[in-house]
Design a protein around this motif. Structure first.
Motif, PDB file in Angstrom:
ATOM      1  N   SER A  92       0.825  -1.209   0.000  1.00 14.89           N
ATOM      2  CA  SER A  92       0.000   0.000   0.000  1.00 14.89           C
ATOM      3  C   SER A  92       0.859   1.258   0.000  1.00 14.89           C
ATOM      4  CB  SER A  92      -0.933   0.005   1.220  1.00 14.89           C
ATOM      5  OG  SER A  92      -1.824  -1.085   1.183  1.00 14.89           O
ATOM      6  N   ASP A  93       1.937   1.232   0.786  1.00 14.97           N
ATOM      7  CA  ASP A  93       2.845   2.384   0.836  1.00 14.97           C
ATOM      8  C   ASP A  93       3.523   2.606  -0.510  1.00 14.97           C
ATOM      9  OD1 ASP A  93       2.204   2.835   3.463  1.00 14.97           O
ATOM     10  OD2 ASP A  93       4.029   1.953   4.291  1.00 14.97           O
ATOM     11  N   ILE A  94       3.935   1.507  -1.153  1.00 15.54           N
ATOM     12  CA  ILE A  94       4.570   1.622  -2.472  1.00 15.54           C
ATOM     13  C   ILE A  94       3.590   2.237  -3.470  1.00 15.54           C
ATOM     14  CG2 ILE A  94       5.422   0.287  -4.451  1.00 15.54           C
ATOM     15  CD1 ILE A  94       6.727  -1.630  -2.419  1.00 15.54           C
ATOM     16  N   GLN A  95       2.350   1.769  -3.450  1.00 18.98           N
ATOM     17  CA  GLN A  95       1.341   2.295  -4.369  1.00 18.98           C
ATOM     18  C   GLN A  95       1.114   3.790  -4.133  1.00 18.98           C
ATOM     19  OE1 GLN A  95      -2.554   0.590  -3.894  1.00 18.98           O
ATOM     20  NE2 GLN A  95      -3.319   1.388  -5.827  1.00 18.98           N
ATOM     21  N   ALA A  96       0.991   4.187  -2.873  1.00 20.47           N
ATOM     22  CA  ALA A  96       0.729   5.595  -2.559  1.00 20.47           C
ATOM     23  C   ALA A  96       1.934   6.473  -2.896  1.00 20.47           C
ATOM     24  CB  ALA A  96       0.368   5.731  -1.079  1.00 20.47           C
TER      25      ALA A  96
END
Length: 241
Positions: A216-220
């Motif tokens: 999720s952090d990578i996507q954001a």
């Protein structure tokens, strides 16, 4: 995976509730006050702390559950972690040549941020694989050239640059490098976002809290960087080149 603190807090609380004199069940009848005693203060932690044997048993339960959780993962989780290590590694190679290729200060600042973030993520993904006894990609980046030892799925990862594109970037200088870097890194970041979406779309994958948060952090992070880089590229007049 639930943290040790949360686990022990919850289980110890349940144990205390079930103990005689605990807060669970029917309340004990009030004791007759001793006339010689002064009003007592609130009971301290000692009044509800389980004995050493109970604490040791609960600690053992936690450790057994933590060890079991290490071995429960989806094949898609392993593919994602392995592939993202390779994907991040190419981003390090793309950014590493920025100073020598005459990149602008703005691009060099962006590259430094990408290097710091993705190098840290590579490290924690390697630890995740290593802790589970899985094969770990080892990477080496020098002068824009990337070498990977171990499982390498780089050419199967969306957004990865070809050897020809990497060589084109290595040969670019100054403003040409800036524009080419932005076009290629936008493509690269979009590939990473695609990898996250593919992981989340796989039944049974990303159930581990750590993997879900990392992805999720990578996507954001990469989504916001795509927006920033597209604005930078448009300002350089390179959006349609």
């Amino acid at each position: 995976m639930i943290s040790r603190t949360l686990f022990l807090t919850a289980v110890l609380g349940a144990a205390i509730q079930s103990c005689p004199g605990g807060s669970g069940g029917a309340p004990a009848p009030p004791a007759e006050p001793d006339a010689a005693e002064t009003p007592s203060a609130e009971p301290g932690p000692e009044a509800t702390r389980p004995d050493a044997a109970t604490a040791a048993r609960l600690e053992a339960i936690y450790r057994a559950r933590a060890d079991s959780a290490l071995m429960h993962f989806h094949d898609a989780d392993v593919h994602f972690m392995t592939g993202m290590i390779n994907h991040h590694a190419q981003a390090l190679a793309m950014c590493g040549i920025a100073p020598d290729n005459g990149a602008s200060e703005t691009i060099q600042t962006l590259c430094a941020r990408i290097i710091n973030a993705q190098r840290d993520e590579i490290n924690i993904m390697q630890i995740w694989l290593r802790d589970r006894g899985l094969e770990v990609p080892e990477i080496h980046v020098e002068a824009g050239h990337l070498t990977i030892h171990g499982p390498a799925h780089s050419m199967h990862m969306p957004g990865m640059l070809t050897d020809e594109e990497m060589e084109e970037l290595r040969q670019a200088r100054g403003g040409d490098y800036d524009r080419l870097f932005l076009r290629y890194m936008i493509k690269h970041h979009k590939g990473a976002v695609t990898m996250v979406l593919e992981l989340f779309a796989t039944d049974g994958a990303a159930q581990d809290d750590f993997i879900f948060k990392l992805a999720s952090d990578i996507q954001a992070d990469q989504g916001s960087e795509i927006d920033r880089m597209e604005q930078m590229l448009e300002a350089l007049g390179g959006a349609n080149q």
